[in-house]
Enzyme design. Structure first.
Site, PDB file in Angstrom:
ATOM      1  N   SER A 162       0.793  -1.223   0.000  1.00  0.00           N
ATOM      2  CA  SER A 162       0.000   0.000   0.000  1.00  0.00           C
ATOM      3  C   SER A 162       0.828   1.278   0.000  1.00  0.00           C
ATOM      4  O   SER A 162       1.555   1.549  -0.946  1.00  0.00           O
ATOM      5  CB  SER A 162      -0.959  -0.038   1.172  1.00  0.00           C
ATOM      6  OG  SER A 162      -1.837   1.038   1.082  1.00  0.00           O
ATOM      7  N   HIS A 163       0.746   2.039   1.096  1.00  0.00           N
ATOM      8  CA  HIS A 163       1.408   3.345   1.157  1.00  0.00           C
ATOM      9  C   HIS A 163       2.864   3.229   1.589  1.00  0.00           C
ATOM     10  O   HIS A 163       3.534   4.244   1.728  1.00  0.00           O
ATOM     11  CB  HIS A 163       0.647   4.247   2.132  1.00  0.00           C
ATOM     12  CG  HIS A 163       0.577   3.658   3.514  1.00  0.00           C
ATOM     13  ND1 HIS A 163      -0.224   2.587   3.808  1.00  0.00           N
ATOM     14  CD2 HIS A 163       1.232   3.964   4.651  1.00  0.00           C
ATOM     15  CE1 HIS A 163      -0.066   2.273   5.082  1.00  0.00           C
ATOM     16  NE2 HIS A 163       0.812   3.090   5.619  1.00  0.00           N
ATOM     17  N   ASP A 207      -2.470   6.415  -3.373  1.00  0.00           N
ATOM     18  CA  ASP A 207      -1.281   5.763  -2.817  1.00  0.00           C
ATOM     19  C   ASP A 207      -0.811   4.617  -3.719  1.00  0.00           C
ATOM     20  O   ASP A 207      -1.295   4.457  -4.841  1.00  0.00           O
ATOM     21  CB  ASP A 207      -1.565   5.262  -1.394  1.00  0.00           C
ATOM     22  CG  ASP A 207      -2.576   4.136  -1.364  1.00  0.00           C
ATOM     23  OD1 ASP A 207      -3.404   4.058  -2.301  1.00  0.00           O
ATOM     24  OD2 ASP A 207      -2.545   3.312  -0.430  1.00  0.00           O
ATOM     25  N   ASP A 260      -1.284   1.397  -3.973  1.00  0.00           N
ATOM     26  CA  ASP A 260      -2.235   0.431  -4.535  1.00  0.00           C
ATOM     27  C   ASP A 260      -3.573   1.062  -4.910  1.00  0.00           C
ATOM     28  O   ASP A 260      -4.528   0.351  -5.228  1.00  0.00           O
ATOM     29  CB  ASP A 260      -2.458  -0.723  -3.555  1.00  0.00           C
ATOM     30  CG  ASP A 260      -3.022  -0.272  -2.232  1.00  0.00           C
ATOM     31  OD1 ASP A 260      -2.742   0.868  -1.808  1.00  0.00           O
ATOM     32  OD2 ASP A 260      -3.761  -1.047  -1.597  1.00  0.00           O
ATOM     33  N   ASP A 301      -5.912   2.795  -3.208  1.00  0.00           N
ATOM     34  CA  ASP A 301      -7.125   2.821  -2.385  1.00  0.00           C
ATOM     35  C   ASP A 301      -7.242   4.076  -1.520  1.00  0.00           C
ATOM     36  O   ASP A 301      -8.281   4.325  -0.925  1.00  0.00           O
ATOM     37  CB  ASP A 301      -7.279   1.538  -1.538  1.00  0.00           C
ATOM     38  CG  ASP A 301      -6.101   1.273  -0.640  1.00  0.00           C
ATOM     39  OD1 ASP A 301      -5.135   2.061  -0.649  1.00  0.00           O
ATOM     40  OD2 ASP A 301      -6.135   0.246   0.080  1.00  0.00           O
ATOM     41  N   ARG A 302      -6.176   4.882  -1.445  1.00  0.00           N
ATOM     42  CA  ARG A 302      -6.270   6.114  -0.646  1.00  0.00           C
ATOM     43  C   ARG A 302      -6.472   7.321  -1.546  1.00  0.00           C
ATOM     44  O   ARG A 302      -6.188   7.266  -2.745  1.00  0.00           O
ATOM     45  CB  ARG A 302      -4.986   6.328   0.148  1.00  0.00           C
ATOM     46  CG  ARG A 302      -4.762   5.257   1.181  1.00  0.00           C
ATOM     47  CD  ARG A 302      -3.579   5.615   2.061  1.00  0.00           C
ATOM     48  NE  ARG A 302      -3.425   4.610   3.097  1.00  0.00           N
ATOM     49  CZ  ARG A 302      -2.856   4.813   4.270  1.00  0.00           C
ATOM     50  NH1 ARG A 302      -2.355   6.005   4.552  1.00  0.00           N
ATOM     51  NH2 ARG A 302      -2.764   3.855   5.157  1.00  0.00           N
ATOM     52  N   LYS A 307     -11.435   0.519   0.144  1.00  0.00           N
ATOM     53  CA  LYS A 307     -11.505   1.953  -0.067  1.00  0.00           C
ATOM     54  C   LYS A 307     -11.015   2.236  -1.489  1.00  0.00           C
ATOM     55  O   LYS A 307     -10.328   1.411  -2.083  1.00  0.00           O
ATOM     56  CB  LYS A 307     -10.705   2.699   0.993  1.00  0.00           C
ATOM     57  CG  LYS A 307      -9.245   2.296   1.134  1.00  0.00           C
ATOM     58  CD  LYS A 307      -8.670   2.954   2.377  1.00  0.00           C
ATOM     59  CE  LYS A 307      -7.171   2.724   2.504  1.00  0.00           C
ATOM     60  NZ  LYS A 307      -6.836   1.649   3.439  1.00  0.00           N
TER      61      LYS A 307
HETATM   62  C1  VG1 Z   1      -3.075   2.332   8.487  1.00  0.00           C
HETATM   63  C2  VG1 Z   1      -4.237   3.284   8.686  1.00  0.00           C
HETATM   64  C3  VG1 Z   1      -5.559   2.553   8.505  1.00  0.00           C
HETATM   65  C4  VG1 Z   1      -5.589   1.859   7.137  1.00  0.00           C
HETATM   66  C5  VG1 Z   1      -4.376   0.953   7.000  1.00  0.00           C
HETATM   67  C6  VG1 Z   1      -4.283   0.312   5.633  1.00  0.00           C
HETATM   68  O1  VG1 Z   1      -3.103   1.347   9.482  1.00  0.00           O
HETATM   69  O2  VG1 Z   1      -4.179   3.881   9.951  1.00  0.00           O
HETATM   70  O3  VG1 Z   1      -6.616   3.465   8.639  1.00  0.00           O
HETATM   71  O4  VG1 Z   1      -6.764   1.103   6.997  1.00  0.00           O
HETATM   72  O5  VG1 Z   1      -3.178   1.712   7.204  1.00  0.00           O
HETATM   73  O6  VG1 Z   1      -4.280   1.276   4.607  1.00  0.00           O
HETATM   74  P1  VG1 Z   1      -2.179   1.419  10.796  1.00  0.00           P
HETATM   75  O7  VG1 Z   1      -2.469   0.138  11.537  1.00  0.00           O
HETATM   76  O8  VG1 Z   1      -0.765   1.552  10.328  1.00  0.00           O
HETATM   77  O9  VG1 Z   1      -2.602   2.642  11.536  1.00  0.00           O
HETATM   78  V1  VG1 Z   1      -3.537   0.916   3.128  1.00  0.00           V
HETATM   79  O10 VG1 Z   1      -3.921   2.109   2.049  1.00  0.00           O
HETATM   80  O11 VG1 Z   1      -1.938   0.980   3.687  1.00  0.00           O
HETATM   81  O12 VG1 Z   1      -3.937  -0.624   2.796  1.00  0.00           O
HETATM   82 CO    CO Z   2      -3.400   1.565   0.141  1.00  0.00          CO
END
Ligand code: VG1
Ligand code: CO
Length: 547
Positions: A117-118, A281, A283, A285-286, A380
């Site tokens: 993801s990010h 981001d 992937d 989804d953000r 998302k």
């Molecule tokens: C973070 C965010 C959470 C989100 C998750 C996955 O998790 O706070 O809101 O759903 O990333 O997003 P954490 O446990 O690090 O706070 V993604 O776009 O990285 O799949």
């Molecule tokens: Co993501």
């Protein structure tokens, strides 16, 4: 071809660190490069999830380092475990929301999404694997725990002998009883968006001279943005920045927020700022939404979306309810109250929205971490959010700033900020959490800095659909003046620990709606630091990042 004759059983040793976090198993690339590491986790998934022989699996990722090689391994292991077909995008690229959609539409048994993801990519960055079920949603906690348990007993895995699959050619390739189908995912996804939004109106708005700038940060959304914004809506090709997906994201940290995408925050402040600036981001989804002179906080964004949803074709009948993750600001609750619909509070992580979406109890949901989505899919969806805003601007013919200011006048403003403290030594973070947990019962009635504590608890969630319980989902501290502090540890990092501190303060009076966020929240930040003894436990006198 996937007959027993060409299936090998390979011996391996179990790993003890394959417990998925907030969203799948995320590790450094170098961890995934250990012998049989990926295969062990995949074997644990195949053994835990009973996939019907001949069923389809959607497989794809955000294009980061290890994406293509991993798809070849998944195909060979899927064939060995009786999967009939895998469906992927060109070059193995699928955004997370597009993959979720594909799983649902093709009635696949599930999906394997290759993304961290990010998190940064490249050989020194992170990689990840996420299993989504047949609903298109992320595996629930009970399933990820079962997969983790299985991973600890894996001493061999099954893999078929297949030729390398050609991922760049659209269409179906058959290998005996196993097949791979490469689909045009951006075209398919654009079709889904056309059913939700008014493309003609958005194209007219752009033709009238309004400008959009979308930054794909060299991650997965580039091809999707070009298809939708440029080909279908007529925006010039330079409206999409960094459109080519690269294994290391061209050095970008693909996290759309004002710190990691500071160039977009600066563009928004420049005299020539486009009417809508956005990014997604790794992937896809953000989403981050900015307009001339301002960034919209994600908590405000989903609240504004709800307030205007019935003006957009896909949401003209309104939504049955909404949800937000617990640390997300309560701006959404205020709109839900005015509409007389329920607003659910869930733990952090998109998977907790899935049951509510599946049961039609909610139609819109969001997280403070730049995540927004609706019932059109089970993840998302970054570009969806951008199109929602684009359609809203076109329908209202008002600027981002005007829409938000009007919203605050009607509902008040929920000032909001997140502070992240990166703590190298994870045991110091655990000690802080334990001390905070112990102090909770004595907190109500006490004062900290200039605030009097009214409520203090550790969030425990009971899913209203299946009654499953998730404990220890973060600490909530409520003050007499209505402000709030939330603490939790991140579950997506790949080293050390990150303490997240979420600050929220409500301002009803329009005269206080244009204050600088950090200053307005400074008293709450002081309370948060003192209450949890952040410096004492972590050695950090200031946050590592303020988002
Ligand atoms: C973070 C965010 C959470 C989100 C998750 C996955 O998790 O706070 O809101 O759903 O990333 O997003 P954490 O446990 O690090 O706070 V993604 O776009 O990285 O799949
Ligand atoms: Co993501």
């Amino acid at each position: 071809m996937s007959t027993d004759a060409n299936i090998q059983t390979i011996a391996c040793k179990p790993y003890d660190d394959q417990r998925p976090g907030t969203a799948g198993l995320r590790k450094k690339v170098t961890v995934f490069q250990q012998p049989h590491y990926l295969e062990t986790f995949l074997e644990a998934i195949f053994r835990t999830v009973a996939i019907e022989p001949g069923a389809s699996l959607v497989v794809g990722g955000d294009g980061r380092y290890l994406n293509s090689e991993s798809i070849q391994v998944i195909a060979r292991m899927a064939a060995a475990h009786g999967v009939g077909q895998i469906i992927t995008g060109r070059d193995g690229l699928l955004s997370t929301p597009a993959a979720s959609n594909l799983i649902r539409e093709r009635r696949a048994a599930g999906g394997l999404l290759l993304t961290a993801s990010h998190n940064p990519g490249g050989p020194n960055g992170d990689f990840g694997v996420k299993f989504n079920t047949a609903t298109g949603g992320q595996a629930p906690e009970s399933l990820t725990e079962a997969i983790f348990t299985a991973s600890q007993d894996i001493t061999s895995y099954r893999i078929a002998d297949l030729p390398n699959l050609e991922l760049s050619r659209l269409g179906t390739q058959e290998c005996g009883s196993f097949a791979i189908e490469v689909v045009d995912s951006p075209a398919h996804y654009a079709g889904v968006m056309e059913r939700l939004f008014d493309f003609e109106r958005m194209a007219d708005w752009l033709r009238a001279g309004h400008r959009i700038c979308f930054d794909a940060l060299h991650a997965v959304t580039g091809p999707y943005a070009l298809e939708i914004l440029c080909r279908r809506l007529g925006a010039p090709t330079d409206a999409v920045l960094h459109a080519e997906p690269l294994p290391d994201f061209g050095g970008f940290h693909p996290d759309p927020n004002p710190v990691d995408a500071v160039h977009l925050a600066e563009l928004a402040q420049s005299p020539n700022a486009p009417d809508l600036i956005a990014a997604s981001d790794g992937d896809g989804d953000r989403n981050m939404i900015l307009g001339p002179g301002l960034m919209i906080s994600p908590g405000d964004s989903v609240a504004v979306m709800l307030a205007h949803a019935n003006k957009l074709p896909g949401y003209k009948d309104g939504v049955p309810g909404v949800a937000r993750s617990m640390p997300t600001s309560r701006a959404l609750d205020a709109v839900a109250v005015s509409l007389g619909i329920p607003c659910y509070e869930t733990p952090t992580g998109w998977r907790f929205f899935c049951n509510l979406l599946e049961a039609d109890m909610i139609g819109l949901c969001g997280e403070e971490s730049f995540g927004t989505g609706s019932s059109h899919t089970r993840e998302k969806d970054g570009l969806w959010a951008v199109l929602f805003w684009l359609n809203l601007l076109a329908a209202e013919n008002r600027s981002v700033g005007e829409i938000v200011a009007t919203h605050w006048r009607e509902f008040g403003r929920h000032y909001y900020q997140r502070q992240d403290f990166f703590i190298e030594d994870a045991s110091r973070a655990t000690a802080l959490v334990e001390a905070l947990r112990e102090s909770l019962p004595g907190l109500p009635g006490q004062r900290v800095a200039d605030g009097s504590i009214e409520t203090a608890d550790e969030f425990c969630y009971t899913d209203p659909v299946d009654n499953s319980e998730s404990r220890q989902q973060g600490f909530r501290i409520g003050f007499g003046d209505g402000s709030r502090v939330v603490y939790r540890l991140s579950g997506t990092g790949t080293s050390g620990a990150t303490l997240r501190v979420y600050l929220e303060r409500f301002a009803a009076d329009p005269a206080t709606h244009q204050e600088p966020v950090t200053e307005f929240l400074a008293p709450i930040a002081t309370r948060a630091a003192q209450l949890a003894h952040i410096e004492k436990f972590t050695g950090l006198s200031a946050p590592t990042a303020i988002i």
